[in-house]
Design a protein around this motif. Structure first.
Motif, PDB file in Angstrom:
ATOM      1  N   ALA A   1      -1.430   4.081   9.344  1.00 23.81           N
ATOM      2  CA  ALA A   1      -1.700   3.314   7.729  1.00 23.81           C
ATOM      3  C   ALA A   1      -0.491   4.351   6.670  1.00 23.81           C
ATOM      4  O   ALA A   1      -0.428   3.191   6.188  1.00 23.81           O
ATOM      5  CB  ALA A   1      -3.420   3.959   7.600  1.00 23.81           C
TER       6      ALA A   1
ATOM      7  N   LEU B   1      -9.016   2.329   2.533  1.00 32.40           N
ATOM      8  CA  LEU B   1      -8.237   1.700   3.077  1.00 32.40           C
ATOM      9  C   LEU B   1      -8.696   0.986   4.920  1.00 32.40           C
ATOM     10  O   LEU B   1      -8.082   0.541   5.285  1.00 32.40           O
ATOM     11  CB  LEU B   1      -7.555   2.849   3.507  1.00 32.40           C
TER      12      LEU B   1
ATOM     13  N   ARG C   1      -1.645   4.659  -1.357  1.00 33.61           N
ATOM     14  CA  ARG C   1      -1.375   5.171  -0.005  1.00 33.61           C
ATOM     15  C   ARG C   1      -0.347   6.032   0.639  1.00 33.61           C
ATOM     16  O   ARG C   1      -0.461   6.756   1.370  1.00 33.61           O
ATOM     17  CB  ARG C   1      -2.855   4.691   1.095  1.00 33.61           C
TER      18      ARG C   1
ATOM     19  N   ASP D   1      -9.612  -2.574   5.059  1.00 31.23           N
ATOM     20  CA  ASP D   1      -8.565  -2.606   5.387  1.00 31.23           C
ATOM     21  C   ASP D   1      -7.852  -2.905   6.668  1.00 31.23           C
ATOM     22  O   ASP D   1      -7.427  -3.926   7.000  1.00 31.23           O
ATOM     23  CB  ASP D   1      -6.855  -2.438   4.550  1.00 31.23           C
TER      24      ASP D   1
ATOM     25  N   SER E   1       0.450  -1.427   0.306  1.00 32.11           N
ATOM     26  CA  SER E   1       0.404  -0.045  -0.152  1.00 32.11           C
ATOM     27  C   SER E   1       0.778   1.214   0.083  1.00 32.11           C
ATOM     28  O   SER E   1       0.414   2.185   0.798  1.00 32.11           O
ATOM     29  CB  SER E   1      -1.699  -0.020   0.649  1.00 32.11           C
TER      30      SER E   1
END
Lengths: 200, 299
Positions: B169, B200, B38, B203, B35
């Motif tokens: 994150a 996200l 992001r 997730d 990821s």
């Protein structure tokens, strides 16, 4: 995005593909191929790391790092059919990292990693007390060796690898591998009185 | 004992649970690594906000410790533990609050521009308290200030959404993001988040083992008016979560929808294989076979 696939010890569909095919598909992004590579090689790798590190926690940790590295760097694998040997080399490298960490922690005065998978602890129940006692001595001798010598001995005399395979796993020449084995064998022999040397 | 010893060490062979644990960790780390887009966006924003700004700010800045009065009629008070600094620029006092609480009291005719992480607020003829922690908080004691086009009057306050989960994150720490958010926080953030943010969040919820929430968030994205590419990824994720929940027929439908919406090429073979697996689990061998054939035909 990604999910955790449940591990299944044997999946017939994995057997349809050789490592070279699985590596090729994994390089293209096929998740199932990555999972298949893991399913095929993880048991051997985790077993080897357990016997090398004598600690189940360390072994799982090292196995995790091994497969993260192997699956991440698939593109750099020159001979895809050699995936298994490649993973073993990475696993040995990861084990050495943990040996270094243990030495550092010991030097700093911290208690060592709890060893819950020493040779005698993971031995089959059918072994006699004498055999188990011998394994204790072998393990003690191994713990007194340097990482390279210990690994060489475990690969050769526990895992039963050929000398050339030991050298490949350690990423050293055959002569160097023999030297390390000789050092280790001498220590084990001194501890147990058994002859486990290598022919030169 | 005679070497090789391995045949004697049966209890060193790993069991399925250990292999599952390792695989789960491998996949979690791959997920974090995958990821970066992001993460990179958030990180770039953070660098611009914090890094780039900091370099310019450091010119002639004065650390604020306790109380200071950099201009007549202006009193700045840092609470213990606060990290803040001020400087004069173009005839005006600027205050930067990096952490903790700082009170700004500005009499009529005096102004102070306050930067509290992502907020820039001018305090003039007002008294306001700025707090920077997980988010940013502005409490007005006297007068009024304008925060992001909103008037905040005496007795009122303005709080930004929590930023901790975004930072976690962005660093790939989904468990940390979940710890910062929790289910309520995730729902709250999803209300205003883009499709990408909601994916996200799903997730993150899955990392926190709140599969029902993850499924619900993804269903909303798939049904939204977001671009097809974003809905496709959400549908693919949704299929994975539904499989984890043991709902293979619905999972199969999600994978098919993801493929129809146009998944990225890297996910297409896997989505086909998942569709086959899901139909097989759902007991529809015919559809499973068709998807398996599609997998085989994948170049």
């Amino acid at each position: 995005m990604a999910q955790v696939l449940p591990f299944r010890a044997s999946r017939p569909e994995d057997g349809d593909h050789d490592d070279a095919t699985l590596v090729a598909r994994a390089r293209e992004g096929a998740e199932w191929a990555r999972a298949a590579l893991y399913r095929r090689h993880a048991p051997l790798t985790l077993g080897l790391l357990t016997r090398l590190l004598a600690s189940t926690a360390d072994a799982e940790d090292a196995a995790q790092d091994t497969f993260v590295e192997a699956l991440r760097d698939l593109a750099s694998l020159r001979v895809p059919r050699d995936f298994g040997h490649w993973v073993r080399r990475i696993a040995v490298h990861q084990a050495h990292r943990r040996f270094r960490r243990r030495r550092l922690w010991a030097a700093l005065g911290f208690d060592g990693t709890p060893l819950d998978a020493t040779l005698d602890q993971v031995a089959d129940d059918r072994l006699s007390p004498e055999e188990r006692a011998e394994l204790v001595l072998v393990q003690k001798a191994l713990l007194g060796l340097g990482a390279s010598e210990r690994t060489a001995w475990v690969l050769r005399h526990v895992e039963g690898l050929e000398l050339t395979e030991v050298a490949a796993a350690l990423d050293v020449s055959l002569a160097t591998a023999k030297r390390r084995l000789a050092v280790a064998a001498a220590a084990v022999k001194a501890a147990t009185g058994a002859a486990q040397g290598e022919p030169s | 004992v005679k070497p090789p010893l391995k045949p004697l060490l049966g209890r060193s062979e790993p069991d399925g649970a250990a292999l599952d644990r390792v695989w789960a960790q491998v996949r979690a780390r791959e997920r974090r690594r995958r990821s970066p887009v992001r993460g990179a966006v958030a990180l770039a924003a953070a660098v611009v906000l914090l890094g780039g700004g900091a370099a310019a700010w450091r010119q002639r800045e004065v650390a604020l410790v306790g109380t200071a009065s950099p201009a007549e009629g202006l009193v700045l008070t840092a609470e213990p533990g606060a990290v803040a600094s001020w400087r004069r620029r173009d005839g005006r006092v600027e205050l930067r609050v990096e952490r903790g609480q700082v009170r700004v009291a500005a009499r009529t005719g005096v102004a102070c521009l306050v930067t509290a992480r992502t907020l820039r607020v001018e305090v003039a003829a007002a008294t306001a308290r700025f707090e920077v922690g997980e988010g940013e908080l502005v409490s007005v004691e006297e007068g009024e200030v304008v925060v992001r086009s909103q008037r905040v009057r005496a007795g009122a306050r303005y709080a930004t959404p929590s930023t901790a989960w975004r930072a976690a994150a962005a660093a790939g720490d989904l468990a940390g993001a979940w710890a910062a958010l929790g289910p309520e926080g995730a729902r709250r953030e999803a209300q205003t988040g883009s499709a990408e943010v909601r994916t996200l969040l799903a997730d993150i919820a899955a990392a926190g083992e709140d599969l029902p929430l993850a499924v619900s968030l993804l269903e909303e994205v798939v049904a939204s008016a977001a671009p097809a590419a974003e809905r496709a990824v959400a549908a693919y994720d949704l299929g994975l979560r539904l499989l984890e929940q043991g709902r293979p027929a619905r999972a199969a439908g999600s994978f098919e929808e993801a493929l129809a919406l146009g998944l990225p090429a890297t996910l297409t073979p896997d989505a086909r294989a998942r569709a086959a697996e899901s139909w097989l689990k759902a007991g529809d061998a015919g559809r499973a076979r068709r998807w398996l054939e599609a997998v085989e035909q994948t170049p």
